[in-house]
Each structure stands twice: as C-alpha cells, then as structure tokens.
Design a protein around this motif. Structure first.
Motif, PDB file in Angstrom:
ATOM      1  N   ARG A  43     -14.090 -16.743  -5.927  1.00 42.64           N
ATOM      2  CA  ARG A  43     -15.385 -17.275  -5.500  1.00 42.64           C
ATOM      3  C   ARG A  43     -15.925 -18.173  -6.595  1.00 42.64           C
ATOM      4  NH1 ARG A  43     -19.890 -19.143  -4.395  1.00 42.64           N
ATOM      5  NH2 ARG A  43     -21.328 -18.238  -2.882  1.00 42.64           N
ATOM      6  N   PHE A  44     -16.191 -19.421  -6.246  1.00 41.81           N
ATOM      7  CA  PHE A  44     -16.813 -20.359  -7.160  1.00 41.81           C
ATOM      8  C   PHE A  44     -18.189 -20.718  -6.616  1.00 41.81           C
ATOM      9  CE2 PHE A  44     -12.204 -20.931  -7.326  1.00 41.81           C
ATOM     10  CZ  PHE A  44     -11.957 -20.713  -8.670  1.00 41.81           C
ATOM     11  N   SER A  45     -18.917 -21.564  -7.334  1.00 46.22           N
ATOM     12  CA  SER A  45     -20.280 -21.869  -6.908  1.00 46.22           C
ATOM     13  C   SER A  45     -20.319 -22.631  -5.593  1.00 46.22           C
ATOM     14  CB  SER A  45     -21.002 -22.677  -7.997  1.00 46.22           C
ATOM     15  OG  SER A  45     -20.301 -23.879  -8.265  1.00 46.22           O
ATOM     16  N   ARG A  46     -19.291 -23.455  -5.305  1.00 45.96           N
ATOM     17  CA  ARG A  46     -19.335 -24.296  -4.114  1.00 45.96           C
ATOM     18  C   ARG A  46     -18.150 -24.082  -3.182  1.00 45.96           C
ATOM     19  NH1 ARG A  46     -18.590 -29.365  -5.676  1.00 45.96           N
ATOM     20  NH2 ARG A  46     -19.913 -30.426  -4.189  1.00 45.96           N
ATOM     21  N   PHE A  47     -17.181 -23.256  -3.607  1.00 47.72           N
ATOM     22  CA  PHE A  47     -15.974 -23.020  -2.822  1.00 47.72           C
ATOM     23  C   PHE A  47     -15.591 -21.547  -2.860  1.00 47.72           C
ATOM     24  CE2 PHE A  47     -15.556 -27.455  -4.006  1.00 47.72           C
ATOM     25  CZ  PHE A  47     -15.007 -28.048  -2.880  1.00 47.72           C
ATOM     26  N   ALA A  48     -14.941 -21.091  -1.812  1.00 47.28           N
ATOM     27  CA  ALA A  48     -14.115 -19.882  -1.876  1.00 47.28           C
ATOM     28  C   ALA A  48     -12.674 -20.377  -1.866  1.00 47.28           C
ATOM     29  CB  ALA A  48     -14.387 -18.975  -0.693  1.00 47.28           C
ATOM     30  N   GLU A  49     -11.778 -19.609  -2.456  1.00 52.64           N
ATOM     31  CA  GLU A  49     -10.412 -20.096  -2.610  1.00 52.64           C
ATOM     32  C   GLU A  49      -9.432 -18.939  -2.443  1.00 52.64           C
ATOM     33  OE1 GLU A  49      -9.364 -23.132  -5.789  1.00 52.64           O
ATOM     34  OE2 GLU A  49      -8.449 -21.318  -6.598  1.00 52.64           O
ATOM     35  N   ALA A  50      -8.317 -19.219  -1.817  1.00 49.96           N
ATOM     36  CA  ALA A  50      -7.253 -18.227  -1.644  1.00 49.96           C
ATOM     37  C   ALA A  50      -5.933 -18.839  -2.086  1.00 49.96           C
ATOM     38  CB  ALA A  50      -7.158 -17.779  -0.193  1.00 49.96           C
ATOM     39  N   LYS A  51      -5.123 -18.051  -2.778  1.00 51.81           N
ATOM     40  CA  LYS A  51      -3.787 -18.487  -3.188  1.00 51.81           C
ATOM     41  C   LYS A  51      -2.789 -17.474  -2.662  1.00 51.81           C
ATOM     42  CE  LYS A  51      -2.470 -18.247  -7.524  1.00 51.81           C
ATOM     43  NZ  LYS A  51      -2.340 -18.549  -8.966  1.00 51.81           N
ATOM     44  N   PHE A  52      -1.792 -17.951  -1.931  1.00 50.35           N
ATOM     45  CA  PHE A  52      -0.820 -17.037  -1.344  1.00 50.35           C
ATOM     46  C   PHE A  52       0.493 -17.762  -1.102  1.00 50.35           C
ATOM     47  CE2 PHE A  52      -3.407 -18.882   1.949  1.00 50.35           C
ATOM     48  CZ  PHE A  52      -2.512 -19.288   2.909  1.00 50.35           C
ATOM     49  N   ASP A  53       1.506 -16.991  -0.765  1.00 54.91           N
ATOM     50  CA  ASP A  53       2.853 -17.524  -0.569  1.00 54.91           C
ATOM     51  C   ASP A  53       3.126 -17.794   0.907  1.00 54.91           C
ATOM     52  OD1 ASP A  53       4.136 -15.239  -3.036  1.00 54.91           O
ATOM     53  OD2 ASP A  53       3.445 -17.295  -3.294  1.00 54.91           O
ATOM     54  N   LEU A  54       3.727 -18.945   1.175  1.00 54.85           N
ATOM     55  CA  LEU A  54       4.291 -19.271   2.473  1.00 54.85           C
ATOM     56  C   LEU A  54       5.763 -19.615   2.266  1.00 54.85           C
ATOM     57  CD1 LEU A  54       1.618 -21.543   4.203  1.00 54.85           C
ATOM     58  CD2 LEU A  54       2.131 -19.160   4.670  1.00 54.85           C
ATOM     59  N   PRO A  55       6.545 -19.703   3.333  1.00 57.15           N
ATOM     60  CA  PRO A  55       7.949 -20.096   3.151  1.00 57.15           C
ATOM     61  C   PRO A  55       8.097 -21.437   2.426  1.00 57.15           C
ATOM     62  CG  PRO A  55       7.619 -19.219   5.348  1.00 57.15           C
ATOM     63  CD  PRO A  55       6.263 -19.319   4.728  1.00 57.15           C
ATOM     64  N   GLN A  56       7.094 -22.330   2.579  1.00 56.08           N
ATOM     65  CA  GLN A  56       7.173 -23.637   1.929  1.00 56.08           C
ATOM     66  C   GLN A  56       6.832 -23.578   0.445  1.00 56.08           C
ATOM     67  OE1 GLN A  56       5.318 -22.774   4.555  1.00 56.08           O
ATOM     68  NE2 GLN A  56       5.234 -24.373   6.094  1.00 56.08           N
ATOM     69  N   GLY A  57       6.274 -22.461  -0.027  1.00 58.66           N
ATOM     70  CA  GLY A  57       5.890 -22.331  -1.426  1.00 58.66           C
ATOM     71  C   GLY A  57       4.500 -21.748  -1.558  1.00 58.66           C
ATOM     72  N   VAL A  59       0.597 -21.837  -1.785  1.00 49.65           N
ATOM     73  CA  VAL A  59      -0.446 -22.685  -1.211  1.00 49.65           C
ATOM     74  C   VAL A  59      -1.799 -22.239  -1.723  1.00 49.65           C
ATOM     75  CG1 VAL A  59      -1.559 -23.443   0.923  1.00 49.65           C
ATOM     76  CG2 VAL A  59       0.907 -23.120   0.856  1.00 49.65           C
ATOM     77  N   LEU A  60      -2.584 -23.203  -2.141  1.00 49.94           N
ATOM     78  CA  LEU A  60      -3.952 -22.973  -2.578  1.00 49.94           C
ATOM     79  C   LEU A  60      -4.869 -23.513  -1.488  1.00 49.94           C
ATOM     80  CD1 LEU A  60      -5.409 -21.930  -5.185  1.00 49.94           C
ATOM     81  CD2 LEU A  60      -5.598 -24.323  -5.866  1.00 49.94           C
ATOM     82  N   VAL A  61      -5.656 -22.630  -0.878  1.00 52.96           N
ATOM     83  CA  VAL A  61      -6.540 -23.023   0.215  1.00 52.96           C
ATOM     84  C   VAL A  61      -7.983 -22.895  -0.244  1.00 52.96           C
ATOM     85  CG1 VAL A  61      -7.333 -22.464   2.545  1.00 52.96           C
ATOM     86  CG2 VAL A  61      -4.906 -22.385   2.007  1.00 52.96           C
ATOM     87  N   SER A  62      -8.744 -23.965  -0.113  1.00 50.41           N
ATOM     88  CA  SER A  62     -10.147 -23.973  -0.516  1.00 50.41           C
ATOM     89  C   SER A  62     -11.045 -24.095   0.695  1.00 50.41           C
ATOM     90  CB  SER A  62     -10.424 -25.140  -1.473  1.00 50.41           C
ATOM     91  OG  SER A  62      -9.654 -25.021  -2.653  1.00 50.41           O
ATOM     92  N   LEU A  63     -12.098 -23.294   0.700  1.00 51.49           N
ATOM     93  CA  LEU A  63     -13.087 -23.312   1.764  1.00 51.49           C
ATOM     94  C   LEU A  63     -14.403 -23.829   1.207  1.00 51.49           C
ATOM     95  CD1 LEU A  63     -14.426 -22.426   4.496  1.00 51.49           C
ATOM     96  CD2 LEU A  63     -14.737 -20.183   3.446  1.00 51.49           C
ATOM     97  N   PRO A  64     -14.845 -25.024   1.582  1.00 50.35           N
ATOM     98  CA  PRO A  64     -16.166 -25.502   1.157  1.00 50.35           C
ATOM     99  C   PRO A  64     -17.248 -24.610   1.766  1.00 50.35           C
ATOM    100  CG  PRO A  64     -14.814 -27.300   2.036  1.00 50.35           C
ATOM    101  CD  PRO A  64     -14.126 -26.024   2.395  1.00 50.35           C
ATOM    102  N   LEU A  65     -18.184 -24.150   0.934  1.00 54.26           N
ATOM    103  CA  LEU A  65     -19.170 -23.173   1.383  1.00 54.26           C
ATOM    104  C   LEU A  65     -20.452 -23.798   1.922  1.00 54.26           C
ATOM    105  CD1 LEU A  65     -18.811 -20.522  -1.463  1.00 54.26           C
ATOM    106  CD2 LEU A  65     -17.923 -20.389   0.863  1.00 54.26           C
ATOM    107  N   TYR A  66     -20.653 -25.089   1.693  1.00 56.42           N
ATOM    108  CA  TYR A  66     -21.903 -25.714   2.120  1.00 56.42           C
ATOM    109  C   TYR A  66     -21.599 -27.047   2.802  1.00 56.42           C
ATOM    110  CZ  TYR A  66     -23.491 -22.294  -1.262  1.00 56.42           C
ATOM    111  OH  TYR A  66     -23.692 -21.127  -1.947  1.00 56.42           O
ATOM    112  N   PRO A  67     -22.462 -27.488   3.717  1.00 53.22           N
ATOM    113  CA  PRO A  67     -22.208 -28.732   4.452  1.00 53.22           C
ATOM    114  C   PRO A  67     -22.009 -29.945   3.549  1.00 53.22           C
ATOM    115  CG  PRO A  67     -23.935 -27.479   5.533  1.00 53.22           C
ATOM    116  CD  PRO A  67     -23.647 -26.761   4.245  1.00 53.22           C
TER     117      PRO A  67
END
Length: 328
Positions: A43-57, A59-67
């Motif tokens: 959890r960051f001030s403006r994003f939530a973020e997840a890092k996990f494995d997929l078959p492709q390698g 992946v870092l996924v970021s979710l913007p928390l505000y419009p």
C-alpha cells in the motif's frame, strides 16, 4: 464519480481463480489457474500494488486509488509506449480490467497497470547485499543518458524503483509519473543521490540490520521479508505475516493476511475481517474492520474507510471524527 476499489478487493480479485478479467496480458490474462498464494500486496499513498508469478514471469500490478491518479497513470503509460525505451520496464494500461461491487451490490470496473519484470532484483536489495560500485554507476549513467536523449523524466527515481537485470542492466520500474522534459531537476537530484548511495554501499561497514534481513531472505520457507524497522522485520511465513527481531525470533507471531512495516510504533495489517492498525506489542490500536486504512506517521493520524464513511483516528486509536460521507 468513478468508484475506486479497495486494496482488499484487489487482493480478492487476484486470488480468485474464477473471476473473469476483461483484458488479456501478453497472450494470457491476470487470472491465475490456481490460488496465487505468494501474491504480495503493498500500500502506497496513491497506489495499491501486487506482485505475483504468472507463466510469463513476475508481474507487478498497480491499482490507482484515486481518480486523478488514474488519469495521470493513463497518460504516463501512453508516453512510455511512445518513447519505447529499453531502460523502462514494459507496461500495459489495462482499462476496466476487473469488476467489483460497491456496498449496494452495483458492479463497477477498475483500471490497472501491469509491468512484466525481467529476471533480476530491485536495486535496494542489491545495495544491501554488496555490489560493484563502478559497474552500477556506469549503468546508472547509461540510464541517465537514455532518459536525456529521449527527453523524458521518471520523477520518482529511488533504489526500489530501479531493477538490476541478470544481464547487469538497470531499468526503471513504477514510472507512473513519467513526463516529457528535456531537463528534469527531480531526476538530476535523484541520479546524484543514487550515485552517492551506490558508492556508500561499496565502502561502508556492514549494517547489522541489513545483515539480519539478508539472512532471513536466504530462508526459502519465508515468502517475503521486509525491512528492519524499529527493531523488527516484517516476514511472511506460510502465507501469514508477522514480525521477527534481528535474531530471527518471533516478536509478533504470523497471523495476519498482510502487514506493512512499522513506522513510529504503528503498522497497518489485514485480517479476514478487514484492515486495522497494531502497536509494537501486536495489539490493535484500530480494530481490523475497515476496507482500507492509511497510517500517517507525520501527522500521527489513521484514516480508515468502511463501506460508507472515512473515519479519522489519533495515534492511540481515539476517534477524531467522520471525515466525509462517501457516495454509495
């Protein structure tokens, strides 16, 4: 007003193998074929973020928390595609990537940013475990020259946002604030500070806190090891988070679904019932009943969001009042 999902909804979406996602990702999709298990949520001030494995390698996924963050991120991702620098991690803006319900059961969609991380590790880990300063500084200068040649500025350069590949190349990740700038004062100062950090890491005496972190990271049974903060290290063991001391003894047993590092005696945690805040004894200052929570050590306040309200607490968990009634 566009409704933004909570961190907990992001985690549930990534962990739920049956959830359909609207966007494909490099020939696959974000939906794992089995429970993710090692998904890491930050959890960051403006994003939530997840890092996990997929078959492709990885992946870092970021979710913007505000419009406004969504719009800024959309522009940044478009710019990254145009400049096509090998010194920027490949990314995709995933419009309306997954669905989530609001408190009344109405469905909404949220945007995500996905980055595919090559084999390697972040620069902050490299600096903790030893490095060849001459090689790293040369790579840092190549990165700086590339940005200047393309007329771009990252605007958030720091060790955790630089990735050292197994080929020895430095690339920038989390370029959510990238802009077109011929000369960026922010990047100029950042490159100078990074060079100083690299030189210090090559010459300074070992830091006992960093050694403790490094020893813990070498243990394969530990899924995630955080930073030494206020005498404790955040650790994920068998899918649950707790806190160890420098002697690798549990100070707070692992029973949280997620935890942040301690800052000024407080840490954000997630339980099955929601997000809360604990003290250094592991006791709840704010009970874990919220969809989202943010501890501000500078202001010594805790902002917690439930389905309809945002509530402000003080350092000791005393309610200061309802900040605003959220739109249903």
């Amino acid at each position: 007003m566009k409704i933004i999902p909570t961190i907990q909804q992001l985690l549930e979406a990534l962990e739920n193998p049956g959830r359909e996602l609207a966007n494909t990702l490099w020939g696959g999709d974000l939906r794992a074929t089995k429970p993710l298990g090692k998904a890491q949520i930050y959890r960051f001030s403006r994003f939530a973020e997840a890092k996990f494995d997929l078959p492709q390698g990885v992946v870092l996924v970021s979710l913007p928390l505000y419009p406004d963050t969504v719009e800024e991120t959309r522009r940044a991702t478009a710019l990254r595609a145009v400049v096509s620098s090998p010194r920027l991690c490949r990314s995709e803006f995933l419009h309306d990537a997954f669905c989530f319900p609001d408190p009344l059961g109405h469905l909404h969609t949220a945007d995500l940013v996905a980055e595919f991380l090559p084999s390697g590790r972040p620069l902050d880990e490299v600096l903790m475990t030893g490095c060849r300063s001459d090689l790293l500084i040369e790579e840092l200068r190549k990165l700086e020259r590339d940005f200047k040649a393309r007329g771009i500025a990252h605007n958030n350069l720091k060790p955790e946002n630089l990735w050292l590949t197994t080929k020895g190349e430095l690339i920038a990740i989390r370029a959510h604030r990238i802009t077109r700038e011929a000369e960026s004062e922010a990047d100029r100062k950042a490159f100078a500070a990074l060079e100083r950090m690299i030189r210090q890491a090559d010459t300074e005496t070992p830091d006992l806190d960093q050694e403790a972190e490094h020893r813990l990271r070498a243990q394969e049974e530990l899924w995630e090891v955080g930073r030494m903060a206020e005498g404790m290290i955040r650790v994920c063991y068998q899918g649950l988070y707790g806190f160890m001391d420098s002697n690798r003894q549990w100070v707070i047993e692992p029973h949280f679904l997620w935890a942040g590092d301690f800052r000024e005696g407080r840490a954000e945690v997630r339980c099955k019932s929601g997000f809360g805040v604990i003290d250094k004894e592991g006791d709840f200052v704010v009970e874990p009943h919220f969809k989202q929570i943010e501890w501000d050590p500078a202001a010594c306040t805790i902002l917690a969001s439930d389905h309809l309200h945002e509530i402000l607490f003080d350092y000791n968990g005393e309610k200061l009042g309802i900040v605003r009634l959220k739109e249903a």
